[in-house]
Design a protein around this motif. Structure first.
Motif, PDB file in Angstrom:
ATOM      1  N   GLN A   1       0.855  -1.185   0.000  1.00  0.00           N
ATOM      2  CA  GLN A   1       0.000   0.000   0.000  1.00  0.00           C
ATOM      3  C   GLN A   1       0.890   1.234   0.000  1.00  0.00           C
ATOM      4  O   GLN A   1       1.947   1.247   0.636  1.00  0.00           O
ATOM      5  N   VAL A   2       0.442   2.261  -0.745  1.00  0.00           N
ATOM      6  CA  VAL A   2       1.177   3.525  -0.803  1.00  0.00           C
ATOM      7  C   VAL A   2       0.294   4.618  -0.212  1.00  0.00           C
ATOM      8  O   VAL A   2      -0.872   4.760  -0.601  1.00  0.00           O
ATOM      9  N   LYS A   3       0.852   5.393   0.728  1.00  0.00           N
ATOM     10  CA  LYS A   3       0.108   6.460   1.377  1.00  0.00           C
ATOM     11  C   LYS A   3       0.874   7.777   1.300  1.00  0.00           C
ATOM     12  O   LYS A   3       2.108   7.788   1.236  1.00  0.00           O
ATOM     13  N   ARG A   4       0.121   8.847   1.306  1.00  0.00           N
ATOM     14  CA  ARG A   4       0.678  10.191   1.474  1.00  0.00           C
ATOM     15  C   ARG A   4       0.338  10.636   2.885  1.00  0.00           C
ATOM     16  O   ARG A   4      -0.822  10.689   3.275  1.00  0.00           O
ATOM     17  N   ILE A   5       1.361  10.963   3.674  1.00  0.00           N
ATOM     18  CA  ILE A   5       1.177  11.350   5.075  1.00  0.00           C
ATOM     19  C   ILE A   5       1.604  12.802   5.249  1.00  0.00           C
ATOM     20  O   ILE A   5       2.673  13.213   4.772  1.00  0.00           O
ATOM     21  N   VAL A   6       0.755  13.589   5.900  1.00  0.00           N
ATOM     22  CA  VAL A   6       1.037  14.992   6.181  1.00  0.00           C
ATOM     23  C   VAL A   6       1.013  15.177   7.694  1.00  0.00           C
ATOM     24  O   VAL A   6       0.025  14.836   8.357  1.00  0.00           O
ATOM     25  N   VAL A   7       2.104  15.729   8.240  1.00  0.00           N
ATOM     26  CA  VAL A   7       2.212  15.965   9.683  1.00  0.00           C
ATOM     27  C   VAL A   7       2.280  17.469   9.931  1.00  0.00           C
ATOM     28  O   VAL A   7       3.114  18.171   9.352  1.00  0.00           O
ATOM     29  N   ILE A   8       1.390  17.966  10.787  1.00  0.00           N
ATOM     30  CA  ILE A   8       1.316  19.386  11.119  1.00  0.00           C
ATOM     31  C   ILE A   8       2.600  19.806  11.842  1.00  0.00           C
ATOM     32  O   ILE A   8       3.163  19.031  12.624  1.00  0.00           O
ATOM     33  N   PRO A   9       3.099  21.036  11.614  1.00  0.00           N
ATOM     34  CA  PRO A   9       4.295  21.496  12.326  1.00  0.00           C
ATOM     35  C   PRO A   9       4.156  21.338  13.839  1.00  0.00           C
ATOM     36  O   PRO A   9       3.127  21.659  14.432  1.00  0.00           O
ATOM     37  N   GLY A  10       5.215  20.776  14.453  1.00  0.00           N
ATOM     38  CA  GLY A  10       5.244  20.609  15.902  1.00  0.00           C
ATOM     39  C   GLY A  10       4.541  19.359  16.405  1.00  0.00           C
ATOM     40  O   GLY A  10       4.569  19.087  17.613  1.00  0.00           O
TER      41      GLY A  10
END
Length: 469
Positions: free
Chosen positions: A376-385
């Protein structure tokens, strides 16, 4: 002090496929750049009021907190309902919280998912109703009708109490077309907006007279509540015993002390896709187009594209709504029944009723790009901090490639940084964590491989958000 109370518990099934159970319409930017919840919060900043109280679902708590943070606003408390019990208990929880701070608090109760285009007229209406609310009246807002609408309940106004102010004579259920036209012609009826203005203690007193079981359960649940930062968690076991009822049925239809503020402010409860068509700007052929849309010889239709091109030819009175994993095609006059489709999806246990491909978490979001039997391929976005939990998987390994920002990676006893175009490998069974120490969102591409790729294959060892699974 006037205290805005935002009710953010709805699921918005009639706006599927954009609105989903885990990400309902109040968290979506349906009209502009910010969500409907944020629009409602911003609306209250024009009032002389204290910080708002927000009543929301436990599962939505981090979305509410993040949307407040984006506006640089802070709630006086986020009250987390263990489960939905309709609006009368939700307002009771808010009223109990408010009187614990200010016994004379006046509540302005607002659903978080309504549209108001003329904010100045809304603020003026609140100011008109405040003196009566301070005198003990339980005020509701009645919207001046613009059409014989059969999708709304109505309020019948009694004797005048001032300019645009009336005694509340009675509530009227959603009428048929003939009755609705009669209400419109008479001039004595207003749409029921579901917004209220009354003293917190006055509401509790009236609830105790009219629905004492609700008040008792809410008092007990709040007395046993736990507090975590701004999160107030009523006791789940006690709150489960609370009857489910609306403010209208439990209190307003039965009180002898109700009042109505007449409101003409471009209001809509946005209860269906047809409502979005009605309030949006339309082209010369009556079409509303959002996103990547091409139309030819189409009339009086609503088209929305979230992820790819939508092309339409020669249709009228249609609603076409595209998301990454579902497309709705409906007659514009039938969209009130979209919830029937959602019920079918739930009966079939399909994820499209509950989740988007992009799933929001307190630390950011992830989106499935490709799914197959063993990868599986995912795009992960993590908020600053923010950072994910320290975790481990029994059945999968992971490859991480940083495409934007800077990642702080923990893998077993090693902690190291990755910049853009750098990558790392997380072997199966290794404790690991991803964090964003930077000032811009971190984006990574994650490639999972293994025998089982479900989200429940997570063992958490540490989590700053208090999650155990």
């Amino acid at each position: 002090m006037l205290t805005p109370v935002l009710l953010s518990g709805g699921v918005g099934s009639r706006l599927w496929p954009v609105s989903r159970e885990t990400h309902p319409k109040q968290f979506l930017p349906l009209f502009g750049e910010i969500s409907m919840l944020q629009e409602t919060l911003r609306r209250t900043t024009g009032l002389e009021a204290s910080a708002p109280l927000v009543v929301c679902n436990e599962e939505h708590r981090f979305m509410v907190a993040e949307q407040l943070r984006q506006l640089e606003l802070q709630a006086s408390a986020l009250i987390l309902e263990p489960l939905g019990r309709n609006t009368a208990p939700a307002v009771a929880l808010a009223a109990l919280q408010a009187v614990s701070v200010d016994p004379d608090s006046i509540l302005l109760v607002l659903p978080a998912d309504h549209l108001i285009r003329n904010v100045e007229a809304f603020v003026a209406a609140v100011d008109k109703g405040l003196p009566l609310a301070r005198e003990g009246r339980l005020m509701t807002f009645g919207v001046v009708p613009t059409a014989p609408e059969t999708g709304y309940g109505y309020l019948k106004c009694g004797a005048a109490l001032g300019e645009d102010l009336y005694e509340l004579e009675r509530f009227v259920e959603k009428p048929d077309a003939i009755a609705a036209q009669g209400y419109l012609d008479s001039g004595g009826y207003l749409w029921n907006s579901g917004m209220f203005l009354f003293g917190a203690q006055g509401y509790l007193d009236e609830l105790g007279k009219r629905a004492p079981d609700i008040l008792t359960c809410c008092q007990q649940a709040m007395d046993a509540a736990t507090v975590d930062m701004h999160f107030v968690r009523p006791d789940e076991r006690l709150f489960k015993q609370c009857p489910s009822d609306s403010v209208d049925y439990a209190v307003m239809e039965r009180t002898d002390n109700g009042g109505v503020v007449s409101l003409d402010c471009g209001w809509s409860d946005v209860g269906a896709w047809s409502a979005l068509w009605e309030v949006a700007d339309r082209d010369a052929d009556g079409n509303v187009c959002r996103g990547d849309v091409i139309v030819d010889d189409c009339r009086d239709s609503y088209f929305r594209s979230d992820s790819r091109l939508v092309a339409a030819l020669g249709v009228e009175n249609m609603v076409v709504v595209e998301t990454a994993d579902a497309i709705l095609v409906a007659d514009r006059g039938k969209v009130q029944d979209v919830k029937r489709i959602v019920n079918v999806l739930k009966d079939q246990k399909r994820a499209e009723a509950i989740l988007h491909r992009r799933v929001y978490r307190p630390w950011g979001s992830y989106e499935s790009l490709v799914t197959s039997e063993r990868f599986q391929v995912k795009r992960i976005v993590v908020i600053p901090g923010q950072r994910l939990s320290l975790q481990m998987h029994h059945h999968r390994a992971e490859h991480w490639i940083v495409v934007k920002g800077t990642a702080e990676v923990t893998c077993e006893d090693k902690v190291f940084m990755l910049g853009e175009d750098e990558s790392t490998y997380i072997p199966l069974g290794h404790k690991h964590r991803l964090a964003n120490p930077g000032h811009i969102p971190l984006e990574i591409i994650e490639v999972q491989s293994g025998a089982y790729l479900g989200e429940d294959d997570i063992v958490r060892f540490e989590d700053v958000y208090g999650r155990s699974n």
